[in-house]
Design a protein around this motif. Structure first.
Motif, PDB file in Angstrom:
ATOM      1  N   PHE A  34       0.844  -1.193   0.000  1.00 10.30           N
ATOM      2  CA  PHE A  34       0.000   0.000   0.000  1.00 10.30           C
ATOM      3  C   PHE A  34       0.880   1.244   0.000  1.00 10.30           C
ATOM      4  CE2 PHE A  34      -4.599  -0.374   0.753  1.00 10.30           C
ATOM      5  CZ  PHE A  34      -4.728  -1.753   0.735  1.00 10.30           C
ATOM      6  N   GLY A  35       0.341   2.322  -0.521  1.00 14.63           N
ATOM      7  CA  GLY A  35       1.128   3.539  -0.543  1.00 14.63           C
ATOM      8  C   GLY A  35       0.282   4.785  -0.459  1.00 14.63           C
ATOM      9  N   TRP A  36       0.961   5.890  -0.239  1.00 16.57           N
ATOM     10  CA  TRP A  36       0.353   7.218  -0.253  1.00 16.57           C
ATOM     11  C   TRP A  36       1.029   8.055  -1.326  1.00 16.57           C
ATOM     12  CZ3 TRP A  36      -3.844   8.666   2.608  1.00 16.57           C
ATOM     13  CH2 TRP A  36      -4.210   7.853   3.676  1.00 16.57           C
ATOM     14  N   PHE A  37       0.212   8.787  -2.037  1.00 14.22           N
ATOM     15  CA  PHE A  37       0.674   9.745  -3.025  1.00 14.22           C
ATOM     16  C   PHE A  37       0.018  11.078  -2.712  1.00 14.22           C
ATOM     17  CE2 PHE A  37       2.741   6.961  -6.151  1.00 14.22           C
ATOM     18  CZ  PHE A  37       2.322   5.725  -5.684  1.00 14.22           C
ATOM     19  N   ARG A  38       0.598  12.162  -3.215  1.00 14.38           N
ATOM     20  CA  ARG A  38      -0.007  13.470  -2.990  1.00 14.38           C
ATOM     21  C   ARG A  38       0.112  14.312  -4.249  1.00 14.38           C
ATOM     22  NH1 ARG A  38       4.386  15.961   1.344  1.00 14.38           N
ATOM     23  NH2 ARG A  38       6.097  16.290  -0.163  1.00 14.38           N
ATOM     24  N   GLN A  39      -0.776  15.293  -4.325  1.00 15.57           N
ATOM     25  CA  GLN A  39      -0.784  16.197  -5.471  1.00 15.57           C
ATOM     26  C   GLN A  39      -1.245  17.565  -5.012  1.00 15.57           C
ATOM     27  OE1 GLN A  39      -3.284  14.918  -8.719  1.00 15.57           O
ATOM     28  NE2 GLN A  39      -2.158  16.166 -10.190  1.00 15.57           N
ATOM     29  N   ASN A  40      -0.584  18.592  -5.533  1.00 12.79           N
ATOM     30  CA  ASN A  40      -1.079  19.950  -5.292  1.00 12.79           C
ATOM     31  C   ASN A  40      -1.136  20.702  -6.608  1.00 12.79           C
ATOM     32  OD1 ASN A  40       1.514  21.004  -5.849  1.00 12.79           O
ATOM     33  ND2 ASN A  40       2.119  20.813  -3.699  1.00 12.79           N
ATOM     34  N   SER A  41      -1.486  21.959  -6.544  1.00 17.36           N
ATOM     35  CA  SER A  41      -1.743  22.724  -7.770  1.00 17.36           C
ATOM     36  C   SER A  41      -0.487  22.986  -8.574  1.00 17.36           C
ATOM     37  CB  SER A  41      -2.429  24.041  -7.420  1.00 17.36           C
ATOM     38  OG  SER A  41      -1.616  24.794  -6.549  1.00 17.36           O
ATOM     39  N   THR A  42       0.688  22.837  -7.947  1.00 14.86           N
ATOM     40  CA  THR A  42       1.927  23.165  -8.655  1.00 14.86           C
ATOM     41  C   THR A  42       2.739  21.940  -9.046  1.00 14.86           C
ATOM     42  OG1 THR A  42       3.167  23.367  -6.582  1.00 14.86           O
ATOM     43  CG2 THR A  42       2.066  25.350  -7.406  1.00 14.86           C
ATOM     44  N   LYS A  43       2.317  20.764  -8.592  1.00 18.33           N
ATOM     45  CA  LYS A  43       3.099  19.562  -8.878  1.00 18.33           C
ATOM     46  C   LYS A  43       2.216  18.450  -9.398  1.00 18.33           C
ATOM     47  CE  LYS A  43       6.490  20.281  -5.166  1.00 18.33           C
ATOM     48  NZ  LYS A  43       7.057  19.699  -3.919  1.00 18.33           N
ATOM     49  N   GLU A  44       2.816  17.545 -10.130  1.00 24.79           N
ATOM     50  CA  GLU A  44       2.115  16.326 -10.509  1.00 24.79           C
ATOM     51  C   GLU A  44       2.018  15.421  -9.282  1.00 24.79           C
ATOM     52  OE1 GLU A  44       3.613  16.024 -15.170  1.00 24.79           O
ATOM     53  OE2 GLU A  44       4.195  14.515 -13.706  1.00 24.79           O
ATOM     54  N   ARG A  45       1.147  14.438  -9.376  1.00 24.56           N
ATOM     55  CA  ARG A  45       1.001  13.507  -8.278  1.00 24.56           C
ATOM     56  C   ARG A  45       2.348  12.823  -8.000  1.00 24.56           C
ATOM     57  NH1 ARG A  45      -4.287   9.779  -8.276  1.00 24.56           N
ATOM     58  NH2 ARG A  45      -5.091  11.874  -8.689  1.00 24.56           N
TER      59      ARG A  45
END
Length: 120
Positions: A34-45
């Protein structure tokens, strides 16, 4: 139907902590990374952290190493936790749970995400 549901996001000041949870249902996940990923308005996931099916092997992005801890509970529904300490504004984004993660690449199951906002 397979489902991953995240919770625990919110607004926190820099230096604070949050704990995210991901509960999986609809199939057996006992042999999944299992994993966690993150994304914001300035970066790709981007990859954040992953854990193997035993809970003994973990992997972290350099940006979170030493601050975040991933763990899992397989008694009952599979639950994956992400303890996030010493948060900074750069950690702001939507955090997604994913499985099965292979070599930091996401698999086919995604949650809908939980928003984490860190204020300076």
């Amino acid at each position: 139907q397979v489902s991953l549901v995240e919770s625990g996001g919110g607004l926190v000041q820099a230096g604070g902590s949050l704990r995210l949870s991901c509960v999986g249902s609809g199939r057996t996940f006992s042999n999944y990374y299992f994993g966690w990923f993150r994304q914001n308005s300035t970066k790709e996931r981007e990859f954040v952290a992953a854990i193997d099916w035993t809970g003994d092997s973990t992997d972290y992005a350099d940006s979170v190493k030493g601050r975040f801890t991933i763990s899992r509970i397989d008694a009952g529904p599979t639950t994956v936790l992400l303890q996030m300490n010493n948060l900074s504004p750069d950690d702001t984004g939507v955090y997604y749970c994913n499985a099965p993660v292979i070599s930091r690449r996401p698999g086919k199951y995604w949650g809908k995400g939980t928003q984490v906002t860190v204020s300076s």
